[in-house]
Design an enzyme around this catalytic site. Structure first.
Site, short mmCIF file in Angstrom:
data_model
loop_
_atom_site.label_atom_id
_atom_site.label_comp_id
_atom_site.label_asym_id
_atom_site.label_seq_id
_atom_site.Cartn_x
_atom_site.Cartn_y
_atom_site.Cartn_z
N HIS A 58 0.86 -1.18 0.00
CA HIS A 58 0.00 0.00 0.00
C HIS A 58 0.90 1.24 0.00
O HIS A 58 2.13 1.11 -0.12
CB HIS A 58 -0.96 -0.02 1.20
CG HIS A 58 -0.27 -0.25 2.53
ND1 HIS A 58 0.67 0.61 3.05
CD2 HIS A 58 -0.38 -1.27 3.43
CE1 HIS A 58 1.09 0.16 4.22
NE2 HIS A 58 0.48 -1.00 4.46
N GLY A 63 1.99 3.09 2.24
CA GLY A 63 3.03 3.12 3.27
C GLY A 63 4.29 2.42 2.76
O GLY A 63 5.40 2.94 2.90
N HIS A 64 4.11 1.25 2.15
CA HIS A 64 5.25 0.55 1.55
C HIS A 64 5.81 1.38 0.39
O HIS A 64 7.04 1.46 0.22
CB HIS A 64 4.82 -0.80 0.99
CG HIS A 64 4.22 -1.75 1.98
ND1 HIS A 64 2.89 -2.08 1.99
CD2 HIS A 64 4.79 -2.46 2.99
CE1 HIS A 64 2.65 -2.96 2.96
NE2 HIS A 64 3.78 -3.20 3.60
N ASP A 98 5.90 0.46 12.54
CA ASP A 98 6.23 -0.64 13.45
C ASP A 98 7.42 -0.18 14.30
O ASP A 98 8.56 -0.61 14.08
CB ASP A 98 6.55 -1.90 12.65
CG ASP A 98 5.35 -2.34 11.83
OD1 ASP A 98 4.46 -2.99 12.40
OD2 ASP A 98 5.27 -1.99 10.64
N LEU A 120 -1.89 3.49 7.56
CA LEU A 120 -2.11 2.42 6.57
C LEU A 120 -1.53 1.12 7.08
O LEU A 120 -0.45 1.10 7.66
CB LEU A 120 -1.46 2.79 5.24
CG LEU A 120 -2.02 3.99 4.50
CD1 LEU A 120 -1.34 4.12 3.14
CD2 LEU A 120 -3.51 3.90 4.33
N SER A 147 -1.75 -3.36 6.00
CA SER A 147 -2.35 -4.42 5.18
C SER A 147 -3.55 -5.02 5.89
O SER A 147 -4.43 -5.60 5.26
CB SER A 147 -1.32 -5.51 4.89
OG SER A 147 -0.15 -4.94 4.35
P1 AMP Z 1 4.88 -5.25 6.45
O1 AMP Z 1 4.59 -5.60 5.03
O2 AMP Z 1 3.68 -4.99 7.28
O3 AMP Z 1 5.89 -6.17 7.09
O4 AMP Z 1 5.63 -3.84 6.37
C1 AMP Z 1 6.80 -3.68 5.62
C2 AMP Z 1 7.41 -2.36 5.97
O5 AMP Z 1 6.50 -1.31 5.63
C3 AMP Z 1 7.71 -2.23 7.47
O6 AMP Z 1 8.97 -1.60 7.64
C4 AMP Z 1 6.58 -1.37 7.95
O7 AMP Z 1 6.89 -0.61 9.09
C5 AMP Z 1 6.35 -0.47 6.74
N1 AMP Z 1 5.01 0.12 6.80
C6 AMP Z 1 3.84 -0.54 6.93
N2 AMP Z 1 2.82 0.34 7.02
C7 AMP Z 1 3.36 1.57 6.94
C8 AMP Z 1 2.82 2.90 6.98
N3 AMP Z 1 1.51 3.13 7.12
N4 AMP Z 1 3.68 3.93 6.87
C9 AMP Z 1 5.01 3.71 6.74
N5 AMP Z 1 5.57 2.50 6.70
C10 AMP Z 1 4.77 1.44 6.80
#
Ligand code: AMP
Length: 305
Positions: A34, A36-37, A150, A184, A186
């Site tokens: 999304h 954020g990623h 996170d 944001l 997932s």
């Molecule tokens: P995940 O796919 O949930 O493991 O997240 C992968 C990376 O994206 C991690 O470093 C998360 O902290 C970052 N991330 C997830 N959501 C956000 C967000 N809303 N804003 C910024 N980074 C994010």
């Protein structure tokens, strides 16, 4: 852009980069990408010659009874987004490639892993650190990008990088939010429209606590109490009417924790004298929502991380 499943293929690719002094940024993710990623990928593309994005739903970081089986998997859309953002490689390994037969090594980052997510999700940070370490050794990036979303994970990863002398810089990027303030995630897709209204308590409580800090409140207990009051159903004074309505309709919301902690050690703060982090988790229905906010008393110099 190339999609690679085999760690050896990534190894060959990054070997070529290293020999040619081409810099490599790395964005580890669990997919279902999304905005954020996307912000992490964009930053890496800006700061490095090449960007590798990993998409790997890591079983080791899910506890028993968590959503491993149902976690959203959208590889085709993820690859399309990475291509659009000019990433160079999507690394999407199999579980077998990431957990070799006979694997017995576990990376444990003690102390900063113990509380909050570590306490709520047994083994979570061992799972994160073990796989992030393996990914770092496969990708050998110059910089690795993580989201402040996170927060505890960023502290754990920085500690691991320092303790194990990984030759890379950890870059932490700001939280990307929806216009209504919800960070944001997932997992937001699990929320019903009614639950989503209740979920807004979380960013609002943290924002309200920051206002309190900016108004001069330095007492940790008072800041904690303020967050708790804003997060619990009894105090819905700043929530829209619709939020009251859904609560009467029985939306189940539970505050797992709402703390003010030291940004480096994550120990609770009694008296605020510099930067601190508000860390909170609100469970709405069956969905755990994490959020955090970095705060400081008025006049505190900017924080260099
Ligand atoms: P995940 O796919 O949930 O493991 O997240 C992968 C990376 O994206 C991690 O470093 C998360 O902290 C970052 N991330 C997830 N959501 C956000 C967000 N809303 N804003 C910024 N980074 C994010």
């Amino acid at each position: 852009m190339r999609v690679m499943k085999d760690p050896a293929e990534v190894g060959e690719y990054v070997g070529m980069l290293r020999r040619n002094r081409i810099t490599c940024g790395f964005v580890p993710t669990m997919g279902a990408l999304h905005a954020g990623h996307a912000a992490l990928i964009e930053r890496s593309v800006q700061e490095n010659d090449r960007t590798v994005v990993s998409v790997y739903v890591n079983p080791l970081q899910f506890g028993a009874g968590e959503d491993l089986a149902t976690y959203p998997r959208t590889l085709d859309a993820d690859v399309a987004l990475c291509a659009e953002l000019h990433a160079d490689v999507v690394f999407a390994p199999s579980v077998k490639a990431m957990q070799p037969p006979g694997r017995v090594t576990v990376v444990t980052v003690r102390g900063v892993s113990d509380d909050f997510e570590g306490a709520q999700r047994a083994g979570h940070f061992d799972g994160v650190a073990t796989i992030v370490a393996r990914l770092f050794n496969v990708v050998r990036p110059d910089r690795a990008y993580f989201g402040q979303k996170d927060y505890q994970q960023t502290v754990v990863v920085r500690r691991m990088v320092a303790d194990l002398a990984f030759p890379l810089d950890v870059v932490v990027c700001p939280i990307v939010r929806d216009p209504d303030g919800l960070a944001l995630s997932s997992r937001n897709r699990y929320l019903s429209p009614e639950e989503r209204v209740v979920a807004l308590r979380l960013p609002r409580a943290l924002e309200s606590a920051e206002m309190l800090v900016l108004a001069g409140e330095c007492d940790g207990a008072a800041i904690r109490a303020h967050m708790a009051a804003k997060l619990t159903p009894a105090d819905s004074s700043d929530a829209p009417d619709s939020a009251d309505a859904v609560e009467r309709d029985g939306i189940d919301a539970d505050v797992e924790y709402a703390e003010i902690v030291d940004p480096m050690t994550l120990t609770p703060i009694e008296r605020l004298t510099g930067h601190a982090v508000l860390l909170a988790v609100l469970r709405v229905g069956t969905t755990r929502l994490l959020d955090n906010r970095i705060v400081a008393p008025p006049g505190t110099p900017a924080w260099e991380r």
